[in-house]
Design a protein around this motif. Sequence first.
Motif, PDB file in Angstrom:
ATOM      1  N   CYS A 185       0.844  -1.204   0.000  1.00  0.00           N
ATOM      2  CA  CYS A 185       0.000   0.000   0.000  1.00  0.00           C
ATOM      3  C   CYS A 185       0.872   1.244   0.000  1.00  0.00           C
ATOM      4  CB  CYS A 185      -0.914   0.018   1.234  1.00  0.00           C
ATOM      5  SG  CYS A 185      -2.131  -1.316   1.264  1.00  0.00           S
ATOM      6  N   HIS A 186       0.533   2.216  -0.845  1.00  0.00           N
ATOM      7  CA  HIS A 186       1.293   3.456  -0.963  1.00  0.00           C
ATOM      8  C   HIS A 186       0.387   4.657  -0.705  1.00  0.00           C
ATOM      9  CE1 HIS A 186       4.956   1.749  -2.874  1.00  0.00           C
ATOM     10  NE2 HIS A 186       4.111   0.888  -3.418  1.00  0.00           N
ATOM     11  N   ASN A 187       0.795   5.529   0.221  1.00  0.00           N
ATOM     12  CA  ASN A 187       0.212   6.869   0.369  1.00  0.00           C
ATOM     13  C   ASN A 187      -1.300   6.852   0.573  1.00  0.00           C
ATOM     14  OD1 ASN A 187       2.787   8.110  -0.100  1.00  0.00           O
ATOM     15  ND2 ASN A 187       2.506   7.719  -2.270  1.00  0.00           N
ATOM     16  N   LEU A 188      -1.730   6.088   1.551  1.00  0.00           N
ATOM     17  CA  LEU A 188      -3.125   6.041   1.944  1.00  0.00           C
ATOM     18  C   LEU A 188      -3.258   6.569   3.368  1.00  0.00           C
ATOM     19  CD1 LEU A 188      -3.875   2.438   0.659  1.00  0.00           C
ATOM     20  CD2 LEU A 188      -4.610   4.549  -0.427  1.00  0.00           C
ATOM     21  N   ALA A 189      -4.491   6.876   3.770  1.00  0.00           N
ATOM     22  CA  ALA A 189      -4.690   7.288   5.158  1.00  0.00           C
ATOM     23  C   ALA A 189      -4.410   6.128   6.109  1.00  0.00           C
ATOM     24  CB  ALA A 189      -6.110   7.812   5.353  1.00  0.00           C
ATOM     25  N   THR A 190      -4.959   4.948   5.808  1.00  0.00           N
ATOM     26  CA  THR A 190      -4.788   3.754   6.634  1.00  0.00           C
ATOM     27  C   THR A 190      -4.490   2.576   5.719  1.00  0.00           C
ATOM     28  OG1 THR A 190      -6.381   4.604   8.236  1.00  0.00           O
ATOM     29  CG2 THR A 190      -5.846   2.268   8.378  1.00  0.00           C
ATOM     30  N   GLY A 191      -3.564   1.726   6.143  1.00  0.00           N
ATOM     31  CA  GLY A 191      -3.229   0.588   5.306  1.00  0.00           C
ATOM     32  C   GLY A 191      -4.332  -0.452   5.267  1.00  0.00           C
ATOM     33  N   SER A 192      -4.725  -0.946   6.448  1.00  0.00           N
ATOM     34  CA  SER A 192      -5.739  -1.992   6.528  1.00  0.00           C
ATOM     35  C   SER A 192      -6.714  -1.663   7.644  1.00  0.00           C
ATOM     36  CB  SER A 192      -5.085  -3.356   6.793  1.00  0.00           C
ATOM     37  OG  SER A 192      -6.073  -4.351   6.951  1.00  0.00           O
ATOM     38  N   SER A 193      -8.001  -1.665   7.320  1.00  0.00           N
ATOM     39  CA  SER A 193      -9.058  -1.451   8.303  1.00  0.00           C
ATOM     40  C   SER A 193      -9.847  -2.750   8.394  1.00  0.00           C
ATOM     41  CB  SER A 193      -9.958  -0.289   7.868  1.00  0.00           C
ATOM     42  OG  SER A 193     -11.006  -0.087   8.779  1.00  0.00           O
ATOM     43  N   MET A 194      -9.793  -3.421   9.562  1.00  0.00           N
ATOM     44  CA  MET A 194     -10.253  -4.804   9.631  1.00  0.00           C
ATOM     45  C   MET A 194     -11.336  -4.996  10.683  1.00  0.00           C
ATOM     46  SD  MET A 194      -6.724  -6.957   9.201  1.00  0.00           S
ATOM     47  CE  MET A 194      -7.613  -8.290   8.398  1.00  0.00           C
TER      48      MET A 194
END
Length: 289
Positions: A185-194
């Motif tokens: 993942c590049h340049n996102l607010a959050t990588g993983s929301s689970m």
Amino acid sequence: YTVWDQVWPKPVAKGDTFEFQRSIEAVHIKPAKVEVHGPFKFMADLSVNNPERLNLRTGLHINYAIDSAVVDIETEGFSYAGLSFGVTYNTLATRMNLKNTNDSSTGYGFTAGASSYSNFSNAVISGCRSGFTTGSGACLAVGNLYSDMVIHRGIPYFNTGAEMTGYGFGGHGNAHSNVYSNITCHNLATGSSMRDYNAFVHNCKFFGLGTYAFFLHRTKGVTIENCSLHHQDDVPEKGFISFRADNVNMDGTVFVDGCKATGLTRPFFSLSGYNASKPLRNIKFRNNY
């Protein structure tokens, strides 16, 4: 109406007896076998302003299918999802290029709502609110493999004007025993929301996030193994994992092993909210640095 609105024949009072009845609707459907082999490109004019979320569009939707395949697909400009899989079993989806899906509450590169025992791989996803999600249908999404994907920067939404938006991947509450492997993942607010049950996350890499690599909320057991978060100088705040403290891991273990984070400006582990009546438990960390 709800029970506390009841006023006939008299208001609800302490000591009243209630009878709860449960009904269920069963639907029998003969599944189809669907094969879509590209290269195909599905395009729509990108809709920026849709506050009522009307007429959400999907590039390609497959529902009630078994032993199906979608290969070499490109989508661009849809609002709900580029690709959508409803109730499917043993699906193969690979070689996907999914761009600019921008609804502010959905906006998925692809979604596998009630798909089970399927393989989703080799995707490049960019300009979406969310790279992909699973378990958002009425049925369980069980035993899927999501692997070898790259998810790039989201797009502005909620009229914030922010460039760093959205999240990479993660399941809803009825996603069970899914595997996420080799996702970058590049340049996102959050990588993983689970919100998954018993998920396994392996060898995922995160670059230039605005908040956390992982945000776990209503998560009932997850193993995060050999994942890494890499600092970038132009991103001001960053942590590795955050728990929604009042809901997380009440019925399963959160196990974080062999993960690496560089240049953190927030703690490696943090809580979002706190509820003393639901203390954190079943959290295990090992060999992280």
